[in-house]
Design a protein around this motif. Structure first.
Motif, mmCIF file in Angstrom:
data_model
loop_
_atom_site.group_PDB
_atom_site.id
_atom_site.type_symbol
_atom_site.label_atom_id
_atom_site.label_comp_id
_atom_site.label_asym_id
_atom_site.label_seq_id
_atom_site.Cartn_x
_atom_site.Cartn_y
_atom_site.Cartn_z
ATOM 1 N N GLU A 45 11.132 52.270 20.015
ATOM 2 C CA GLU A 45 12.032 51.422 19.232
ATOM 3 C C GLU A 45 13.454 51.474 19.791
ATOM 4 O OE1 GLU A 45 10.386 51.360 14.682
ATOM 5 O OE2 GLU A 45 11.010 53.314 15.450
ATOM 6 N N ILE A 46 13.891 52.668 20.166
ATOM 7 C CA ILE A 46 15.225 52.798 20.748
ATOM 8 C C ILE A 46 15.277 52.113 22.104
ATOM 9 C CG2 ILE A 46 16.938 54.451 21.617
ATOM 10 C CD1 ILE A 46 15.864 56.425 19.501
ATOM 11 N N ALA A 47 14.201 52.237 22.885
ATOM 12 C CA ALA A 47 14.156 51.578 24.193
ATOM 13 C C ALA A 47 14.314 50.068 24.048
ATOM 14 C CB ALA A 47 12.842 51.911 24.896
ATOM 15 N N TYR A 48 13.716 49.506 23.009
ATOM 16 C CA TYR A 48 13.878 48.063 22.777
ATOM 17 C C TYR A 48 15.348 47.722 22.534
ATOM 18 C CZ TYR A 48 14.366 43.772 20.191
ATOM 19 O OH TYR A 48 14.817 42.543 19.774
ATOM 20 N N VAL A 49 16.027 48.497 21.690
ATOM 21 C CA VAL A 49 17.435 48.228 21.395
ATOM 22 C C VAL A 49 18.270 48.345 22.668
ATOM 23 C CG1 VAL A 49 19.468 49.055 20.145
ATOM 24 C CG2 VAL A 49 17.263 48.906 18.979
ATOM 25 N N LEU A 50 18.006 49.380 23.461
ATOM 26 C CA LEU A 50 18.760 49.557 24.705
ATOM 27 C C LEU A 50 18.558 48.370 25.640
ATOM 28 C CD1 LEU A 50 18.080 53.345 25.435
ATOM 29 C CD2 LEU A 50 20.109 52.336 24.393
ATOM 30 N N GLY A 51 17.304 47.943 25.779
ATOM 31 C CA GLY A 51 17.020 46.824 26.673
ATOM 32 C C GLY A 51 17.575 45.515 26.156
ATOM 33 N N ASP A 52 17.412 45.270 24.861
ATOM 34 C CA ASP A 52 17.867 44.004 24.286
ATOM 35 C C ASP A 52 19.388 43.895 24.318
ATOM 36 O OD1 ASP A 52 17.000 41.534 22.619
ATOM 37 O OD2 ASP A 52 18.577 42.436 21.402
ATOM 38 N N SER A 53 20.063 44.998 24.083
ATOM 39 C CA SER A 53 21.533 44.979 24.050
ATOM 40 C C SER A 53 22.140 44.968 25.442
ATOM 41 C CB SER A 53 22.060 46.189 23.277
ATOM 42 O OG SER A 53 21.785 47.390 23.985
ATOM 43 N N GLY A 54 21.345 45.381 26.438
ATOM 44 C CA GLY A 54 21.878 45.491 27.787
ATOM 45 C C GLY A 54 22.752 46.710 27.978
ATOM 46 N N ALA A 55 22.536 47.755 27.171
ATOM 47 C CA ALA A 55 23.371 48.960 27.243
ATOM 48 C C ALA A 55 23.304 49.580 28.637
ATOM 49 C CB ALA A 55 22.923 49.965 26.194
ATOM 50 N N LYS A 56 24.457 49.972 29.163
ATOM 51 C CA LYS A 56 24.538 50.573 30.490
ATOM 52 C C LYS A 56 24.764 52.075 30.444
ATOM 53 C CE LYS A 56 25.942 46.357 32.854
ATOM 54 N NZ LYS A 56 26.887 45.706 33.787
ATOM 55 N N VAL A 57 25.206 52.565 29.304
ATOM 56 C CA VAL A 57 25.415 53.996 29.094
ATOM 57 C C VAL A 57 24.902 54.345 27.709
ATOM 58 C CG1 VAL A 57 27.159 55.803 28.761
ATOM 59 C CG2 VAL A 57 27.418 54.186 30.644
ATOM 60 N N LEU A 58 24.269 55.516 27.579
ATOM 61 C CA LEU A 58 23.818 56.014 26.281
ATOM 62 C C LEU A 58 24.382 57.411 26.074
ATOM 63 C CD1 LEU A 58 22.069 55.904 23.716
ATOM 64 C CD2 LEU A 58 20.147 56.758 25.073
ATOM 65 N N PHE A 59 25.345 57.536 25.151
ATOM 66 C CA PHE A 59 25.884 58.838 24.783
ATOM 67 C C PHE A 59 24.950 59.491 23.766
ATOM 68 C CE2 PHE A 59 29.924 56.774 26.073
ATOM 69 C CZ PHE A 59 30.383 57.742 26.969
ATOM 70 N N THR A 60 24.720 60.794 23.924
ATOM 71 C CA THR A 60 23.868 61.511 22.982
ATOM 72 C C THR A 60 24.306 62.961 22.884
ATOM 73 O OG1 THR A 60 21.565 61.865 22.314
ATOM 74 C CG2 THR A 60 22.086 62.220 24.643
ATOM 75 N N ALA A 61 23.662 63.690 21.992
ATOM 76 C CA ALA A 61 23.965 65.107 21.771
ATOM 77 C C ALA A 61 22.761 65.756 21.126
ATOM 78 C CB ALA A 61 25.197 65.259 20.871
ATOM 79 N N ALA A 62 22.748 67.099 21.108
ATOM 80 C CA ALA A 62 21.692 67.801 20.396
ATOM 81 C C ALA A 62 21.727 67.362 18.936
ATOM 82 C CB ALA A 62 21.908 69.307 20.514
ATOM 83 N N PRO A 63 20.567 67.158 18.299
ATOM 84 C CA PRO A 63 19.219 67.476 18.775
ATOM 85 C C PRO A 63 18.459 66.257 19.321
ATOM 86 C CG PRO A 63 19.151 67.092 16.430
ATOM 87 C CD PRO A 63 20.576 66.835 16.854
ATOM 88 N N PHE A 64 19.177 65.265 19.819
ATOM 89 C CA PHE A 64 18.529 64.005 20.179
ATOM 90 C C PHE A 64 18.432 63.770 21.682
ATOM 91 C CE2 PHE A 64 20.848 62.947 16.097
ATOM 92 C CZ PHE A 64 19.745 63.208 15.296
ATOM 93 N N VAL A 65 18.711 64.804 22.494
ATOM 94 C CA VAL A 65 18.762 64.600 23.940
ATOM 95 C C VAL A 65 17.411 64.168 24.495
ATOM 96 C CG1 VAL A 65 19.211 65.705 26.159
ATOM 97 C CG2 VAL A 65 20.676 66.212 24.194
ATOM 98 N N GLU A 66 16.360 64.860 24.118
ATOM 99 C CA GLU A 66 15.031 64.520 24.625
ATOM 100 C C GLU A 66 14.625 63.111 24.197
ATOM 101 O OE1 GLU A 66 10.409 66.188 24.437
ATOM 102 O OE2 GLU A 66 12.065 67.437 23.725
ATOM 103 N N LEU A 67 14.910 62.764 22.951
ATOM 104 C CA LEU A 67 14.604 61.419 22.457
ATOM 105 C C LEU A 67 15.386 60.370 23.244
ATOM 106 C CD1 LEU A 67 13.323 59.543 20.308
ATOM 107 C CD2 LEU A 67 15.266 60.084 18.822
ATOM 108 N N ALA A 68 16.659 60.643 23.507
ATOM 109 C CA ALA A 68 17.496 59.706 24.258
ATOM 110 C C ALA A 68 16.973 59.516 25.668
ATOM 111 C CB ALA A 68 18.939 60.203 24.277
ATOM 112 N N GLU A 69 16.596 60.609 26.322
ATOM 113 C CA GLU A 69 16.098 60.518 27.698
ATOM 114 C C GLU A 69 14.796 59.736 27.764
ATOM 115 O OE1 GLU A 69 18.039 64.675 29.432
ATOM 116 O OE2 GLU A 69 15.974 64.655 28.668
ATOM 117 N N SER A 70 13.920 59.956 26.790
ATOM 118 C CA SER A 70 12.654 59.216 26.748
ATOM 119 C C SER A 70 12.896 57.732 26.521
ATOM 120 C CB SER A 70 11.756 59.787 25.639
ATOM 121 O OG SER A 70 10.569 59.043 25.514
ATOM 122 N N ALA A 71 13.803 57.409 25.580
ATOM 123 C CA ALA A 71 14.096 56.002 25.282
ATOM 124 C C ALA A 71 14.748 55.312 26.471
ATOM 125 C CB ALA A 71 15.014 55.913 24.062
ATOM 126 N N ALA A 72 15.684 55.999 27.132
ATOM 127 C CA ALA A 72 16.356 55.408 28.284
ATOM 128 C C ALA A 72 15.369 55.127 29.402
ATOM 129 C CB ALA A 72 17.466 56.336 28.766
#
Length: 512
Positions: free
Chosen positions: A88-115
């Motif tokens: 679901e996050i990957a869809y938002v990243l792709g649809d928005s055209g995001a070029k950078v994703l800021f994240t922090a614990a405890p969501f780092v693994e989730l962010a990396e997977s989505a990116a």
């Protein structure tokens, strides 16, 4: 009088800006420098005016710094709901055209997977943490090495949040970049703060709701433009909130009706034991508030509640406690820059007292749904948009909501769109048809109820458990049905249209 975050930071850098969730205090000067580092980092990464970045961050200093850093540049910032799954996050990243994703614990693994799912390179994920006091930067990671000087080409950016709809896929609510300076944008924030009694310079705002939502983040960010201290909690907890109000002398906060229900559930003796006299304003939105709950809040805290009606697409009306006491149940009159229309099924205006669909036009918040001109066009009439709510105006021009879009489920103040869940269900093996509706819930207002045509072995409970488990790999947990019904066929018209009203009426009965 000084009236912008950057002016406060320059004139009084030692002023406390943020109390992080672990109790660390960050000053206006430190936040300004980190915001500038983030701005320079984004330019150094090659972003250009009009580009998008995203953040998957908890309520935190990191989030406030990213918002301040990104929105002083002509960029779009998309906060992402951390309850979503990686796809679901990957869809938002792709649809928005995001070029950078800021994240922090405890969501780092989730962010990396989505990116990775969105096809972004690993370096697009930027991890931030808070450093103890005394360092050059209060943030760790690559942004700490960026310049703390004002970034070039400063111009107010915009947040672009995602909202779902009947198509099931969320869409970005994209507003045009206004070509104004950050100081001019701060002036608009001050005007909004005056509207809900939060323009006092000695203010303390308590951030307690998830800041991936539009309102909690907007109010926390606006508080900085009027020199307030922003105290952050990682989540809602009634006892912790009451302790924080007393500890920090909180002067204003944002609540949803579910939170107010928990507060007024305290006994009179328990309420009297808590120090809440510092509160001057409570803003509430998100869902209809039961009148008895609002009355109880006013009886306890005084006429400090201000209700705003609207959505991610923009605000429409406002009502103070004093007005509400003489117009019980109303959500207010149109804001100064808003025109309001109540239309019948043929889109003709109806007289006062008659129920119709609520349309509003907010001159300050023009928008389109990113990449969906059809949805944009369908949502508006002569520049007026509708959230699907039904309501009426009284002779004084106050709006009363009598119903809302029948498809939308509001559970605990969170909008849940049945189509998205239905689409996910229909992807599962053995599911032939599905209908998702809201079921009345004493605590949450509504809960998600699914009626499914399914061909799977096992008992009813076993089938429900298997569907639940498989859905959790596709959609966020808060969207998962809390109750299930199984049927041989869903009610449909002769033309094949799903008769959702019949399903909803049967869902109002106790589960079988």
């Amino acid at each position: 009088m000084v009236r912008s975050f950057f002016e406060y930071a320059d004139d009084d850098p030692a002023r406390i800006a943020i109390v992080h969730t672990d109790g660390q205090q960050i000053t206006y000067g430190e936040l300004r420098d980190d915001a500038n580092r983030i701005g320079n980092f984004l330019w150094d990464r090659g972003l250009a005016p009009g580009d998008t970045l995203a953040c998957l961050l908890p309520n935190s200093y990191q989030l406030m710094a990213v918002v301040r850093g990104a929105t002083q540049l002509p960029l779009y910032l998309t906060p992402v709901n951390w309850h979503l799954t990686a796809p679901e996050i990957a869809y938002v990243l792709g649809d928005s055209g995001a070029k950078v994703l800021f994240t922090a614990a405890p969501f780092v693994e989730l962010a990396e997977s989505a990116a990775a799912g969105a096809g972004l390179p690993p370096e697009a994920v930027v991890v931030l943490a808070v450093e103890p006091e005394g360092g050059a930067s209060r943030l760790t990671g690559p942004v700490a090495a960026a310049s703390a000087a004002l970034p070039r080409d400063r111009e107010a950016g915009n947040r672009m949040l995602y909202t779902s709809g009947t198509t099931g896929r969320p869409k970005g609510v994209r507003r045009p970049l206004r070509g104004i300076s950050p100081a001019e944008a701060a002036g608009a924030a001050l005007a909004r703060a005056r509207r809900y009694g939060a323009d006092h310079e000695d203010g303390v705002f308590l951030g307690l709701a998830p800041m991936y939502h539009a309102s909690p983040l907007a109010y926390a960010d606006q508080a900085l433009d009027v020199g307030h201290r922003v105290v952050l909690l990682d989540r809602w907890n009634r006892e912790r909130v009451l302790e924080a109000i007393a500890e920090h002398g909180v002067t204003w906060l944002y609540l949803v009706p579910l939170m107010m229900q928990e507060l007024v559930a305290l006994s009179e003796d328990e309420r009297a034991a808590h120090q809440v006299g510092s509160i001057r304003s409570i803003v509430h939105t998100a869902a209809p508030c039961p009148p008895h709950v609002k009355q109880a809040m006013i009886d306890w805290l005084g006429p400090v509640l201000v209700e705003i009606y609207g959505g991610t697409e923009g605000s429409a009306t406002v009502i103070t406690s004093e007005e509400w006491l003489t117009h019980v149940g109303s959500v207010g009159r149109p804001l100064p820059h808003v025109s309001l229309r109540i239309l019948d099924e043929d889109r003709n205006e109806v007289p006062a007292g008659q129920v119709g669909t609520v349309y509003f036009k907010n001159e300050d918040f023009a928008f389109v749904y990113l990449g969906d001109p059809e949805k944009t066009a369908a949502s508006r009439l002569d520049g007026h948009v509708t959230l699907g709510d039904l309501g009426r105006l009284d002779e004084d021009g106050y709006l009363y909501l009598s119903d809302r879009s029948v498809d939308l489920i509001i559970s605990g103040g969170v909008n849940i769109y049945p189509a998205e869940i239905e689409h996910a269900l229909l992807e599962l093996a053995g599911v032939g048809d599905a209908c998702v509706v809201g079921r009345p819930d004493e605590k949450w207002g509504e809960s998600v109820h699914a009626v499914v045509v399914v061909d799977r072995p096992g008992t009813r409970d076993e089938v429900a458990a298997s569907l639940d488990a498989e859905l959790r790999t596709r959609i966020a947990g808060y969207k998962i049905p809390r109750s299930w019904a199984f049927t041989e066929a869903l009610p449909r018209s002769a033309a094949g249209k799903l008769l959702r009203r019949e399903v909803r009426e049967s869902a109002a009965a106790p589960p079988r």
